[in-house]
Design an enzyme around this catalytic site. Structure first.
Site, PDB file in Angstrom:
ATOM      1  N   CYS A   1      -5.659   7.595  11.699  1.00 23.23           N
ATOM      2  CA  CYS A   1      -6.993   7.056  11.416  1.00 23.23           C
ATOM      3  C   CYS A   1      -6.878   5.790  10.549  1.00 23.23           C
ATOM      4  O   CYS A   1      -6.235   4.837  10.948  1.00 23.23           O
ATOM      5  CB  CYS A   1      -7.861   8.140  10.774  1.00 23.23           C
ATOM      6  N   GLN A   2      -7.473   5.788   9.359  1.00 21.69           N
ATOM      7  CA  GLN A   2      -7.358   4.614   8.498  1.00 21.69           C
ATOM      8  C   GLN A   2      -5.878   4.356   8.171  1.00 21.69           C
ATOM      9  O   GLN A   2      -5.455   3.198   8.076  1.00 21.69           O
ATOM     10  CB  GLN A   2      -8.141   4.856   7.202  1.00 21.69           C
TER      11      GLN A   2
END
Lengths: 354, 420
Positions: free
Chosen positions: A147-148
């Site tokens: 994700c991030q």
């Protein structure tokens, strides 16, 4: 025809059953005990500030010679990738013969208010990577970003290509302005400077509310009504509470890093435009020339598939491959099917590339 | 209890039973589970906790464990579901008494949906009223029991919102619920010019109120949008119920109805929040909220300063300085590491190459010639000059002239060193 077959007897019976389950459930609750998570054996091998680098104990006799560094998001805690014994991506990677490291960012407090993306990417990630390189006496390691953390891994790989042998990105936003990206839509009108200058670090609760508000009635209402059906099963209840713990275990976000991430990534869509600067250097995805495996979830409501798949157009690698998973953002890590499909596929892909 | 299942007596008995079961269960949880699991948390776990925690204020809310938070949400939802069951029962009771269940049920359904929509529309005039049990906000009492049924899925959500420190500050809540008369008072107060020694304080206070009113305005816009979304959800529910009836099907349980209502809300909400209008309104509201909080923070900071206590500004400044120092130290450490790990053999080889290029052998021969000439001239002239050249000449046997290259200038430099 009258659309309700809910006669009084049935309604009373249903509610009485509901109440009975609740009452009986108290016993299950008292017996559940502490909710543990992060189940695979691991050892802290490097610490810096609030960051800890963990090395998971290999589960095969001679693990793959190139270790994998898992870079998780700053939002929520990384034990989601190792949440319980039968729902653990980490365990899947270990069982498939990989040597796995993971960065735990810890819980930033007011003293971390001025940590920026340079500190995270050119600082913590780079030093963790160097620690592993030295420990294994190799030039390049494998990096797996979630994700991030995937966006961070892209930046790291673009800036330090000499340190990365293969790159795996999982549910990673690349194009932040796809039309179905609700988080990005919401973020664009925000005065982030005012937000950070006012709040300092951004409270994890605020991010929780933002995520939950994408499906507010289901995630904060129906889910708990349905939970009553689990109350007579301690194992299922514990699994449910484990996920609950993870959902609400949200560290605060270091103010400057948050400011930079929202402005440069969400608002300006700088990752694909090549306008992001980490420290003194510009991030150019074309510099990512190592093999790339891009794993995305086809029903991801947080990072829509198109936001991830955009990587193909911008990455400089001639060895780019996608792995779609038929499920959601969290399901990719915790669903039973993903355990069978995803970690073995990642491990095979990495092993094929030495 | 009357044999007619929809009679008032029966309903009352059933309702009392529900209430008693709920209270018993809550008592059990407070007395046993709270003790076993939340020993160190000095809060009355379920109901009291749910009431008190949101009111703790923005500046010092006690952290809550994830488990406790999850259970708080769970309790809120379950309570809401049971309340919904009771209210649905009342609706069916009314339908039965009017004979609608077997006759013109669609007209009755239209009426119920319409009434509910009107109820939500009215609540739009009073911000937050539709948002459920936010503390000090009327507890939806003005909307009647029926509202509880329709707001059930929303309740857990609004409970969660209201429990967030960002939204739960008492001052801001009072700004939001001031009502028309309070608005008039505020407007009059805001129009007063600052006077006397307290002018600055008054102006700051006025500025705070102005920002608060601005936030209130944007919150009302937001609330109106949310009410419209609920209204659309009711339309969806209406349509889906008609479809179920038209297909000759029926909902079998209260849970089925609950799930259908949640689905309708989610569908309507998704349409609302993905629109441009919502994004603008949401951003305006959040930005206005931040302005209020920033102003409040500044005021608090100023007060702390007058009491010689550390302020947020000072702490931020200190943290910033520490952060900069850490960066500098890290840069130096990186540089040192780089120097340590640098392979110097390449430099040495380069130096040797440079020396070769300079023709070191030829230079040595030239130096030796010079020495010879010097010794010969000294022998030819026996008078020793001051500074003992003889000593220099003897020591010259032990020393060799080394030629290197000054890297900066590129010029050849000479030095003497012991041995060779």
């Amino acid at each position: 025809m009258f659309p309700f077959a809910i006669n009084p007897e049935k309604a009373v019976e249903e509610l009485a059953r509901f109440n009975k389950k609740l009452t009986a459930g108290i016993k299950t609750f008292t017996e559940v005990g502490p909710i543990e998570s992060g189940v695979s054996a691991k050892e802290a091998v490097y610490r810096e500030d609030k960051v800890t680098l963990y090395h998971y104990t290999p589960r095969t006799e001679s693990p793959h010679r190139v270790p994998v560094l898992v870079v998780y998001a700053l939002v929520n805690r990384p034990y989601m990738a190792d949440i319980q014994e039968d729902r653990s991506m980490i365990r899947g990677l270990l069982d498939a013969g990989l040597d796995v490291y993971l960065i735990d960012w810890g819980y930033p407090d007011a003293s971390d208010r001025y940590l920026d993306l340079d500190d995270y990417i050119n600082g913590y990630i780079k030093r963790c990577a160097d620690f592993i390189r030295n420990r294994h006496d190799i030039y390049r390691i494998n990096v797996l970003g979630i994700c991030q953390g995937g966006a961070f891994s892209l930046c790291f790989s673009a800036l330090h290509a000499d340190r990365v042998r293969n790159l795996v990105t999982m549910v990673t936003p690349v194009d932040f302005h796809t039309p179905d990206n609700l988080l990005s839509l919401w973020a664009r009108g925000l005065d982030v400077d005012l937000l950070v200058d006012t709040m300092g670090n951004i409270p994890g609760d605020l991010l929780n509310i933002t995520f939950l508000s994408m499906n507010p009635y289901r995630l904060t209402g129906q889910k708990y009504v349905d939970m009553v059906d689990l109350l007579d099963d301690p194992v299922q209840l514990k699994n449910f509470l484990r996920m609950e713990k993870w959902i609400f275990d949200s560290p605060n976000q270091a103010g400057e890093a948050f400011r930079q991430f929202i402005k440069d990534f969400f608002q300006k869509n700088g990752l694909i435009k090549g306008t992001i600067k980490i420290g003194e250097r510009r991030v150019d995805l074309a510099n990512i020339t190592m093999p790339v495996l891009n794993v995305y979830a086809t029903k991801d409501h947080l990072v829509p598939p198109d936001a991830s798949k955009a990587l193909k157009q911008y990455v400089g690698s001639s060895d780019y491959q996608e792995l779609p998973f038929n499920g959601g953002h969290i399901g990719l890590y915790v669903s039973g099917r993903s355990q069978k499909e995803v970690p073995p596929a990642i491990a095979n892909w990495l092993k094929e590339r030495g | 209890m009357d044999n007619n299942p929809f009679s008032t007596d029966w309903m009352k008995g059933w309702s009392d039973l529900q209430q008693k079961m709920w209270e018993d269960w809550s008592d059990v949880t407070q007395n046993s589970w709270a003790k076993t699991w939340q020993k160190e948390t000095p809060m009355n776990f379920f109901r009291e906790g749910m009431k008190n925690w949101p009111g703790a204020g923005a500046f010092g809310s006690a952290p809550q464990t994830p488990e406790a938070m999850a259970m708080q949400n769970a309790m809120s939802s379950m309570e809401g579901f049971m309340r919904m069951g009771r209210e649905v029962f009342k609706v069916f009771q009314n339908l039965t008494e009017s004979g609608a269940a077997s006759q013109d049920w669609t007209t009755q359904l239209d009426r119920i949906i319409q009434q509910t929509k009107e109820m939500f529309a009215k609540s739009g005039a009073s911000p937050l009223a539709a948002m459920g049990n936010m503390p000090n906000m009327g507890n939806m009492g003005n909307m009647g029991d029926l509202s509880a049924m329709w707001s059930t899925p929303m309740k857990a959500w609004t409970d969660m919102l209201s429990s967030n420190p960002m939204f739960s500050n008492d001052i801001m809540r009072s700004m939001l619920t001031g009502g028309q008369s309070a608005d008039e008072l505020m407007t009059r107060f805001l129009s007063m010019p600052g006077l006397g020694p307290n002018r600055e304080k008054q102006e700051k206070f006025q500025e705070g109120l102005r920002l608060g009113l601005e936030y209130r305005k944007h919150f009302e816009e937001f609330q109106t949008l949310m009410n419209q979304s609920t209204s659309r959800a009711l339309d969806l529910l209406h349509r889906k119920l008609l479809e179920v009836g038209a297909e000759g099907k029926s909902l079998q349980t209260l849970h089925d109805l609950y799930v259908l209502w949640v689905d309708c809300n989610e569908e309507a909400n998704a349409a609302t929040v993905s629109g441009k209008e919502f994004n603008e309104v949401n951003a305006r509201m959040t930005n206005a909220l931040m302005r209020v909080r920033k102003h409040m923070g500044d005021v608090v900071d100023e007060s702390l300063g007058t009491m010689n206590m550390p302020t947020r500004r000072e702490l931020d400044s200190a943290h910033k300085q520490i952060s900069l120092q850490k960066k500098r130290i890290q840069a130096l450490e990186d540089e040192m590491q780089e120097l340590r790990s640098k392979d110097s053999s390449a430099d040495i080889n380069a130096l040797r190459d440079d020396m070769e290029k300079l023709g070191i052998r030829r230079l040595r021969e030239e130096v030796a010639d010079l020495k010879r000439q010097l010794q010969e001239s000294l022998l030819a002239d026996p008078v020793e000059p001051p500074g003992s050249l003889a000593e220099a000449s003897t020591s010259a046997n032990k020393k060799t002239v080394r030629i290197g290259v000054n890297k900066a200038s590129g010029a050849a430099v000479g030095s003497t060193q012991k041995g060779d």
